[in-house]
Design a protein around this motif. Structure first.
Motif, PDB file in Angstrom:
ATOM      1  N   GLY A  18       0.815  -1.212   0.000  1.00 42.15           N
ATOM      2  CA  GLY A  18       0.000   0.000   0.000  1.00 42.15           C
ATOM      3  C   GLY A  18       0.846   1.256   0.000  1.00 42.15           C
ATOM      4  N   LEU A  19       0.185   2.382   0.263  1.00 46.35           N
ATOM      5  CA  LEU A  19       0.870   3.672   0.288  1.00 46.35           C
ATOM      6  C   LEU A  19       1.906   3.717   1.400  1.00 46.35           C
ATOM      7  CD1 LEU A  19      -2.028   6.265  -0.150  1.00 46.35           C
ATOM      8  CD2 LEU A  19      -0.387   5.507  -1.881  1.00 46.35           C
ATOM      9  N   LEU A  20       2.970   4.430   1.154  1.00 46.41           N
ATOM     10  CA  LEU A  20       3.967   4.666   2.186  1.00 46.41           C
ATOM     11  C   LEU A  20       3.493   5.801   3.090  1.00 46.41           C
ATOM     12  CD1 LEU A  20       7.165   4.311   0.024  1.00 46.41           C
ATOM     13  CD2 LEU A  20       6.495   2.840   1.918  1.00 46.41           C
ATOM     14  N   PRO A  21       3.947   5.842   4.329  1.00 48.57           N
ATOM     15  CA  PRO A  21       3.556   6.929   5.235  1.00 48.57           C
ATOM     16  C   PRO A  21       3.895   8.291   4.622  1.00 48.57           C
ATOM     17  CG  PRO A  21       4.708   5.211   6.455  1.00 48.57           C
ATOM     18  CD  PRO A  21       4.831   4.874   4.993  1.00 48.57           C
ATOM     19  N   GLY A  22       2.957   9.193   4.666  1.00 49.71           N
ATOM     20  CA  GLY A  22       3.152  10.541   4.154  1.00 49.71           C
ATOM     21  C   GLY A  22       2.779  10.722   2.690  1.00 49.71           C
ATOM     22  N   SER A  59      -6.149   0.242  -0.544  1.00 51.15           N
ATOM     23  CA  SER A  59      -4.805   0.287   0.047  1.00 51.15           C
ATOM     24  C   SER A  59      -3.916   1.373  -0.555  1.00 51.15           C
ATOM     25  CB  SER A  59      -4.098  -1.059  -0.120  1.00 51.15           C
ATOM     26  OG  SER A  59      -4.792  -2.057   0.586  1.00 51.15           O
ATOM     27  N   PHE A  60      -4.321   1.888  -1.697  1.00 50.63           N
ATOM     28  CA  PHE A  60      -3.489   2.865  -2.410  1.00 50.63           C
ATOM     29  C   PHE A  60      -4.185   4.211  -2.602  1.00 50.63           C
ATOM     30  CE2 PHE A  60      -1.960  -1.316  -3.444  1.00 50.63           C
ATOM     31  CZ  PHE A  60      -0.586  -1.186  -3.375  1.00 50.63           C
ATOM     32  N   SER A  61      -5.323   4.410  -1.949  1.00 45.66           N
ATOM     33  CA  SER A  61      -6.105   5.631  -2.131  1.00 45.66           C
ATOM     34  C   SER A  61      -5.364   6.846  -1.591  1.00 45.66           C
ATOM     35  CB  SER A  61      -7.448   5.500  -1.424  1.00 45.66           C
ATOM     36  OG  SER A  61      -8.154   6.718  -1.516  1.00 45.66           O
ATOM     37  N   LEU A  62      -5.310   7.886  -2.407  1.00 40.58           N
ATOM     38  CA  LEU A  62      -4.654   9.125  -2.003  1.00 40.58           C
ATOM     39  C   LEU A  62      -5.610  10.091  -1.311  1.00 40.58           C
ATOM     40  CD1 LEU A  62      -2.382   9.661  -5.115  1.00 40.58           C
ATOM     41  CD2 LEU A  62      -1.658   9.034  -2.819  1.00 40.58           C
ATOM     42  N   SER A  63      -6.878   9.720  -1.179  1.00 42.93           N
ATOM     43  CA  SER A  63      -7.873  10.501  -0.436  1.00 42.93           C
ATOM     44  C   SER A  63      -8.011  11.936  -0.928  1.00 42.93           C
ATOM     45  CB  SER A  63      -7.538  10.515   1.061  1.00 42.93           C
ATOM     46  OG  SER A  63      -7.433   9.216   1.556  1.00 42.93           O
ATOM     47  N   GLY A  64      -7.891  12.142  -2.186  1.00 41.41           N
ATOM     48  CA  GLY A  64      -8.072  13.467  -2.755  1.00 41.41           C
ATOM     49  C   GLY A  64      -8.630  13.321  -4.149  1.00 41.41           C
ATOM     50  N   PRO A  65      -8.482  14.346  -4.953  1.00 37.69           N
ATOM     51  CA  PRO A  65      -8.948  14.214  -6.329  1.00 37.69           C
ATOM     52  C   PRO A  65      -8.156  13.121  -7.064  1.00 37.69           C
ATOM     53  CG  PRO A  65      -7.699  16.239  -6.044  1.00 37.69           C
ATOM     54  CD  PRO A  65      -7.859  15.637  -4.694  1.00 37.69           C
TER      55      PRO A  65
END
Length: 118
Positions: A18-22, A59-65
């Motif tokens: 998944g995404l890395l912290p930050g 797991s990879f969502s950037l939570s933005g546009p």
């Protein structure tokens, strides 16, 4: 001053789990600050659409546009662009490729009639 970012994806924005912290906060900052950026991947296994789909998964969502396709460039697309530029029309190619054949689909969609002629 920094005018923009070229950002490697694997190991910088995400890892297999998944995404890395930050990563999501960094993307939010890029968007909010309107800082020019391009996400880069050296994989030939997926194109920009594949990366965009990955960013839509939980797991990879950037939570933005959604990341625009114009902000993603992969090796698969660079390979296609190279073929379109350097290989003569109607040339015979023998390509060894694992996976889904994304490059071939991109050859047709990115290259139009020229891509179909390869």
């Amino acid at each position: 001053p920094i005018r923009g970012f070229l950002i490697d994806l694997d190991g910088t924005m995400y890892e297999p789990a998944g995404l890395l912290p930050g990563a999501a906060a960094f993307y939010a900052w890029l968007v909010a600050s309107r800082t020019p950026h391009i996400f880069l991947s050296n994989t030939g296994a997926k194109n920009s659409s594949g990366v965009q789909r990955k960013f839509r998964s939980p797991s990879f969502s950037l939570s933005g546009p959604e990341v625009p396709l114009s902000h993603i460039l992969t090796a698969a697309e660079t390979q296609v662009d190279y073929l379109l530029k350097e290989v003569p029309r109607n040339a015979r190619l023998y390509v060894l490729s694992g996976g889904s054949g994304t490059w071939r689909s991109d050859l047709l969609t990115r290259g139009g009639a020229e891509g179909a002629a390869l």
